[in-house]
Design a protein around this motif. Structure first.
Motif, PDB file in Angstrom:
ATOM      1  N   MET A 123       0.846  -1.191   0.000  1.00 43.07           N
ATOM      2  CA  MET A 123       0.000   0.000   0.000  1.00 43.07           C
ATOM      3  C   MET A 123       0.880   1.239   0.000  1.00 43.07           C
ATOM      4  N   SER A 124       0.560   2.208  -0.855  1.00 45.44           N
ATOM      5  CA  SER A 124       1.378   3.402  -0.966  1.00 45.44           C
ATOM      6  C   SER A 124       1.224   4.286   0.273  1.00 45.44           C
ATOM      7  N   LYS A 125       2.248   5.051   0.556  1.00 48.55           N
ATOM      8  CA  LYS A 125       2.267   5.933   1.715  1.00 48.55           C
ATOM      9  C   LYS A 125       1.351   7.125   1.463  1.00 48.55           C
ATOM     10  N   PRO A 126       0.533   7.541   2.448  1.00 54.99           N
ATOM     11  CA  PRO A 126      -0.353   8.696   2.241  1.00 54.99           C
ATOM     12  C   PRO A 126       0.441   9.936   1.880  1.00 54.99           C
ATOM     13  N   ALA A 127      -0.167  10.827   1.124  1.00 52.09           N
ATOM     14  CA  ALA A 127       0.497  12.069   0.730  1.00 52.09           C
ATOM     15  C   ALA A 127       0.860  12.881   1.966  1.00 52.09           C
ATOM     16  N   ALA A 128       1.928  13.682   1.830  1.00 53.98           N
ATOM     17  CA  ALA A 128       2.431  14.453   2.968  1.00 53.98           C
ATOM     18  C   ALA A 128       1.350  15.351   3.550  1.00 53.98           C
ATOM     19  N   ARG A 129       0.529  15.941   2.697  1.00 55.52           N
ATOM     20  CA  ARG A 129      -0.517  16.837   3.194  1.00 55.52           C
ATOM     21  C   ARG A 129      -1.484  16.094   4.116  1.00 55.52           C
ATOM     22  N   ILE A 130      -1.844  14.885   3.729  1.00 57.37           N
ATOM     23  CA  ILE A 130      -2.768  14.079   4.543  1.00 57.37           C
ATOM     24  C   ILE A 130      -2.088  13.643   5.834  1.00 57.37           C
ATOM     25  N   ARG A 131      -0.812  13.227   5.739  1.00 55.79           N
ATOM     26  CA  ARG A 131      -0.078  12.806   6.938  1.00 55.79           C
ATOM     27  C   ARG A 131       0.048  13.961   7.929  1.00 55.79           C
ATOM     28  N   LEU A 132       0.292  15.147   7.426  1.00 59.15           N
ATOM     29  CA  LEU A 132       0.405  16.316   8.291  1.00 59.15           C
ATOM     30  C   LEU A 132      -0.920  16.608   9.007  1.00 59.15           C
ATOM     31  N   ALA A 133      -2.017  16.513   8.266  1.00 55.17           N
ATOM     32  CA  ALA A 133      -3.329  16.755   8.878  1.00 55.17           C
ATOM     33  C   ALA A 133      -3.630  15.716   9.947  1.00 55.17           C
ATOM     34  N   ASP A 134      -3.362  14.443   9.636  1.00 52.11           N
ATOM     35  CA  ASP A 134      -3.602  13.377  10.606  1.00 52.11           C
ATOM     36  C   ASP A 134      -2.732  13.576  11.846  1.00 52.11           C
ATOM     37  N   ALA A 135      -1.483  13.928  11.626  1.00 54.74           N
ATOM     38  CA  ALA A 135      -0.561  14.142  12.743  1.00 54.74           C
ATOM     39  C   ALA A 135      -1.008  15.316  13.603  1.00 54.74           C
ATOM     40  N   ALA A 136      -1.424  16.385  12.960  1.00 58.87           N
ATOM     41  CA  ALA A 136      -1.845  17.567  13.702  1.00 58.87           C
ATOM     42  C   ALA A 136      -3.033  17.273  14.598  1.00 58.87           C
ATOM     43  N   PHE A 137      -4.060  16.639  14.060  1.00 62.87           N
ATOM     44  CA  PHE A 137      -5.254  16.372  14.862  1.00 62.87           C
ATOM     45  C   PHE A 137      -4.955  15.371  15.973  1.00 62.87           C
ATOM     46  N   ALA A 138      -4.080  14.406  15.708  1.00 66.47           N
ATOM     47  CA  ALA A 138      -3.708  13.460  16.758  1.00 66.47           C
ATOM     48  C   ALA A 138      -3.013  14.186  17.905  1.00 66.47           C
ATOM     49  N   LEU A 139      -2.119  15.097  17.565  1.00 62.81           N
ATOM     50  CA  LEU A 139      -1.405  15.850  18.593  1.00 62.81           C
ATOM     51  C   LEU A 139      -2.320  16.828  19.324  1.00 62.81           C
ATOM     52  N   PHE A 140      -3.245  17.437  18.589  1.00 65.85           N
ATOM     53  CA  PHE A 140      -4.195  18.341  19.247  1.00 65.85           C
ATOM     54  C   PHE A 140      -5.021  17.577  20.278  1.00 65.85           C
ATOM     55  N   ASP A 141      -5.381  16.346  19.929  1.00 66.23           N
ATOM     56  CA  ASP A 141      -6.151  15.514  20.863  1.00 66.23           C
ATOM     57  C   ASP A 141      -5.309  15.139  22.083  1.00 66.23           C
ATOM     58  N   GLU A 142      -4.022  14.843  21.851  1.00 64.89           N
ATOM     59  CA  GLU A 142      -3.158  14.373  22.940  1.00 64.89           C
ATOM     60  C   GLU A 142      -2.676  15.510  23.837  1.00 64.89           C
ATOM     61  N   ARG A 143      -2.248  16.614  23.212  1.00 67.91           N
ATOM     62  CA  ARG A 143      -1.566  17.667  23.968  1.00 67.91           C
ATOM     63  C   ARG A 143      -2.381  18.961  24.108  1.00 67.91           C
ATOM     64  N   ARG A 170      10.214  20.857   8.361  1.00 61.15           N
ATOM     65  CA  ARG A 170       9.468  22.124   8.393  1.00 61.15           C
ATOM     66  C   ARG A 170       9.200  22.653   6.990  1.00 61.15           C
ATOM     67  N   THR A 171      10.181  22.483   6.103  1.00 62.84           N
ATOM     68  CA  THR A 171      10.017  22.983   4.732  1.00 62.84           C
ATOM     69  C   THR A 171       8.820  22.319   4.061  1.00 62.84           C
ATOM     70  N   THR A 172       8.688  21.013   4.264  1.00 57.44           N
ATOM     71  CA  THR A 172       7.546  20.294   3.685  1.00 57.44           C
ATOM     72  C   THR A 172       6.251  20.776   4.304  1.00 57.44           C
ATOM     73  N   PHE A 173       6.256  21.028   5.614  1.00 53.55           N
ATOM     74  CA  PHE A 173       5.040  21.539   6.266  1.00 53.55           C
ATOM     75  C   PHE A 173       4.598  22.833   5.588  1.00 53.55           C
ATOM     76  N   PHE A 174       5.517  23.785   5.440  1.00 52.48           N
ATOM     77  CA  PHE A 174       5.164  25.094   4.886  1.00 52.48           C
ATOM     78  C   PHE A 174       4.884  25.046   3.382  1.00 52.48           C
ATOM     79  N   ARG A 175       5.254  23.948   2.750  1.00 50.62           N
ATOM     80  CA  ARG A 175       4.891  23.773   1.349  1.00 50.62           C
ATOM     81  C   ARG A 175       3.383  23.513   1.221  1.00 50.62           C
ATOM     82  N   HIS A 176       2.795  22.962   2.265  1.00 52.05           N
ATOM     83  CA  HIS A 176       1.376  22.604   2.230  1.00 52.05           C
ATOM     84  C   HIS A 176       0.495  23.538   3.060  1.00 52.05           C
ATOM     85  N   TYR A 177       1.038  24.086   4.137  1.00 45.81           N
ATOM     86  CA  TYR A 177       0.231  24.912   5.040  1.00 45.81           C
ATOM     87  C   TYR A 177       1.022  26.137   5.474  1.00 45.81           C
ATOM     88  N   ARG A 178       0.311  27.244   5.655  1.00 44.67           N
ATOM     89  CA  ARG A 178       0.982  28.469   6.099  1.00 44.67           C
ATOM     90  C   ARG A 178       1.152  28.522   7.610  1.00 44.67           C
TER      91      ARG A 178
END
Length: 226
Positions: free
Chosen positions: A1-21, A39-47
């Motif tokens: 199975m292919s790895k999810p796109a970075a944008r999706i991984r970032l969103a999933d990671a963010a919400f998981a961390l928001f829930d935890e911390r 960080r560069t990849t993050f800012f490529r997808h989100y401001r």
């Protein structure tokens, strides 16, 4: 199975961390690290980390504007209903992500303020379109356009919140029904009694219909059929 796109991984990671911390305690470096990117990849997808939470409102507003601009004067209200459906469908496509956002924004004041500002942008777009469609520069027409735009947005948000809370089995059907209610409140200019046609008043009387008809005809003739 292919790895999810970075944008999706970032969103999933963010919400998981928001829930935890919690939202305030989570940093961009935390999100990037959890997603396995820099960080560069993050800012490529989100401001900002706020942008991870909210949908691409600029793109969605552009889609709405395009739909409204393709309408004619006679199909303007259909275009408004279609545009509202476009917004709802965007949230439905997000599925669980939209529900997680709903929970998060209800807890974090800064996110709630941003959401309110985003809603105001949608309302302003509808108000400007409706005002142009009405073609009436008077203050009363301006107020009517403002009220109608506010009703359009409120109808959408009412259905959206019901779906987010798991109360709406058919949100698309509900939003279409809600828009029909809004449009009944705001009939097109010239469609009321001033625009011609016959106004019928209902009342109760002890007289039978046969004895009333001649009197009703006389009233209509004297009033010019109005």
């Amino acid at each position: 199975m292919s790895k999810p796109a970075a944008r999706i991984r970032l969103a999933d990671a963010a919400f998981a961390l928001f829930d935890e911390r919690g939202y305030e305690q989570t940093t961009i470096d935390d999100i990037a690290g959890r997603a396995g990117v820099g960080r560069t990849t993050f800012f490529r997808h989100y401001r900002s980390k706020e942008d991870v939470i909210f949908p691409d409102h600029d793109r969605l507003l552009s889609l709405i504007r395009d739909r409204l601009e393709t309408s004619s004067h006679s199909t303007a209200l259909v275009a408004v209903s279609d545009a509202v459906r476009l917004v709802l469908l965007r949230y439905l496509e997000e599925g669980d992500l939209a529900r997680r956002r709903y929970v998060l924004t209800s807890k974090v004041a800064t996110l709630r303020d941003r959401e309110i500002a985003s809603v105001a942008r949608y309302q302003r777009l509808f108000r400007e379109f409706i005002s142009d469609w009405m073609g009436d520069p008077t203050e009363s027409a301006s107020l009517r356009a403002e009220l109608m735009a506010a009703s359009v947005v409120s109808a959408h948000n009412h259905v959206l919140r019901r779906w987010l809370r798991g109360e709406a089995a058919d949100p698309v059907g509900e939003v279409d029904a809600a828009m029909r209610e809004v449009l009944r409140l705001f009939p097109p200019p010239g469609s009321g009694p001033e625009g011609g046609g016959t106004t019928v008043l209902a009342f109760r009387t002890e007289q039978d219909i046969d004895s009333l008809l001649p009197a009703l005809r006389r009233v209509l003739e004297e009033g010019g059929g109005q």
